[in-house]
Motif scaffolding. Structure first.
Motif, PDB file in Angstrom:
ATOM      1  N   VAL A  75      -7.869  -1.001  -2.962  1.00 26.08           N
ATOM      2  CA  VAL A  75      -7.599  -1.347  -1.567  1.00 26.08           C
ATOM      3  C   VAL A  75      -6.202  -0.860  -1.212  1.00 26.08           C
ATOM      4  N   ALA A  76      -6.104  -0.070  -0.146  1.00 25.71           N
ATOM      5  CA  ALA A  76      -4.811   0.392   0.368  1.00 25.71           C
ATOM      6  C   ALA A  76      -4.474  -0.422   1.611  1.00 25.71           C
ATOM      7  N   VAL A  77      -3.341  -1.106   1.599  1.00 23.40           N
ATOM      8  CA  VAL A  77      -2.910  -1.955   2.714  1.00 23.40           C
ATOM      9  C   VAL A  77      -1.851  -1.201   3.497  1.00 23.40           C
ATOM     10  N   THR A  78      -2.186  -0.796   4.726  1.00 20.45           N
ATOM     11  CA  THR A  78      -1.309   0.076   5.512  1.00 20.45           C
ATOM     12  C   THR A  78      -1.076  -0.493   6.912  1.00 20.45           C
ATOM     13  N   VAL A  79      -0.954  -1.824   7.003  1.00 22.12           N
ATOM     14  CA  VAL A  79      -0.784  -2.486   8.294  1.00 22.12           C
ATOM     15  C   VAL A  79       0.642  -3.004   8.430  1.00 22.12           C
ATOM     16  N   LYS A  80       0.910  -3.727   9.519  1.00 21.88           N
ATOM     17  CA  LYS A  80       2.246  -4.293   9.741  1.00 21.88           C
ATOM     18  C   LYS A  80       2.599  -5.281   8.630  1.00 21.88           C
ATOM     19  N   VAL A  81       3.886  -5.352   8.333  1.00 19.56           N
ATOM     20  CA  VAL A  81       4.369  -6.125   7.185  1.00 19.56           C
ATOM     21  C   VAL A  81       3.948  -7.592   7.214  1.00 19.56           C
TER      22      VAL A  81
END
Length: 375
Positions: A75-81
């Motif tokens: 899973v790649a998490v590429t959203v706002k912190v």
């Protein structure tokens, strides 16, 4: 994994903009051994459009469902912190490997808990400190280690980003000017820059720092909405490295012109410099083309430092692609080439030391990372 490829689900894969579309998706599509099998956004229409546009079989609005899908290994998490904590936990609960963009979390406490959960889950975990995979930075690091400059005596780092330099910002930048969201120049710009400094020249043992907000007002493009910035846009750090060298670091945003990065390493036998250039020079050390200069001339970077496929060598993609290539090795063979959540915790603690020193006016010691810097 039951598939020969590492199957990736990307959370935050907006079809129209964002770091996933700009870097993660083209990097993964260019690399052998990877397959994007799922995308997720907060809205059904955008998730379905992303799946269509990127030719991905599965679309989700629920990150937990994405992580639990049997055709997702990583899973790649590429959203706002602010969303990282919840989404990384979903991936870990599902027993999946996880790559989380930097910053790892809003706070060091959150990052420490994520690192603990990741260790307990027994999966591969990586944090997106991608400057470590810049061909120029890796070459410069090896030159320093091999004694090109002799004993390192000082490092001077100047990193100016053009973000906000015109006074107008796109609406999706607005959240970065509030420190509660942990996505400003301190967390992103200084986080990447201090990590690159330690990767090149050794760990910081103590530091003193000052922070300032020099530009407080911005206007949102198209709407004219006024935004008040309360997160620092000027970060100045004076540090002592573990080997005794002195380091001076200045990171700032809103540079009106000639935004760039320059890292100068001086030693007892010579000097070395890493310089940004090209169209992405204003985006920081983690993005953009870097060149290496030594003893008065530009040094050609040996081919062995560039292993990303030709299709993944665009200026914004190459470091991410090189990261993913090494992450695949780590997942398949158990090697340790990519920065994990423990390294992310270390950088969070570095930033805490910067904040505390700036607040107290006192020099602060820095705790060494939980593991040695990965190769």
């Amino acid at each position: 994994m039951t598939s020969q490829n590492i199957r990736v689900g990307i959370v935050g894969a907006s079809p129209d903009r964002g770091w996933a579309a700009r870097a993660h998706i083209p990097a993964l599509r260019a690399l052998p051994g990877y397959e994007i099998t799922a995308v997720g956004t907060s809205r059904r229409a955008s998730a379905q459009e992303a799946a269509r546009r990127f030719d991905v079989p599965h679309a989700f609005t629920d990150a937990r469902e994405l992580a639990e899908h049997p055709e997702v290994d990583l899973v790649a998490v590429t959203v706002k912190v602010p969303m990282h904590d919840e989404l990384v936990r979903a991936a870990l609960d599902a027993g999946k490997h996880v790559y989380c963009e930097w910053p790892l979390a809003r706070t060091t406490a959150e990052a420490e808990e994520l690192a603990r959960l990741a260790r307990d889950a027994g999966v591969r975990h990586a944090v997106g400190l991608q400057s470590r995979f810049s061909p120029a930075l890796r070459y410069a690091r090896d030159l320093v280690a091999d004694g090109y400059v002799g004993r390192v005596t000082s490092v001077n780092v100047y990193s100016a980003r053009g973000k906000g330099g015109t006074g107008e910002i796109p609406p999706w930048w607005a959240y970065t000017f509030d420190p509660v969201n942990a996505a400003g120049a301190l967390e992103v710009g200084a986080g990447h820059t201090l990590d690159a400094l330690e990767f090149l020249a050794g760990e910081i043992s103590e530091l003193s720092a000052s922070l300032a907000v020099q530009r407080t007002e911005y206007t949102v493009q198209n709407t004219g909405e006024a935004i008040t910035a309360t997160t620092p846009d000027q970060i100045a750090v004076t540090a002592t490295l573990a080997g005794g060298a002195t380091a001076v670091v200045h990171v700032h945003d809103a540079k009106v012109s000639d935004a760039r990065t320059r890292i100068e390493i001086a030693g007892t036998e010579g000097d070395l410099a890493v310089l940004s250039s090209g169209p992405a020079a204003s985006q920081g050390v983690q993005i953009g083309e870097l060149a290496v200069h030594g003893r008065g001339s530009r040094l050609p970077i040996p081919d062995r430092y560039l292993w990303a496929p030709e299709a993944a060598r665009d200026v914004e993609i190459v470091n991410v692609a090189q990261f993913y290539a090494r992450l695949a090795d780590d997942i398949r063979t158990g090697t340790d080439h990519t920065p994990d959540f423990d390294q992310g915790v270390h950088v969070h603690r570095l930033l805490d030391a910067v904040r505390e020193s700036a607040g107290t006016g006192r020099r602060r010691p820095v705790t060494a990372p939980a593991r040695s810097t990965p190769a």
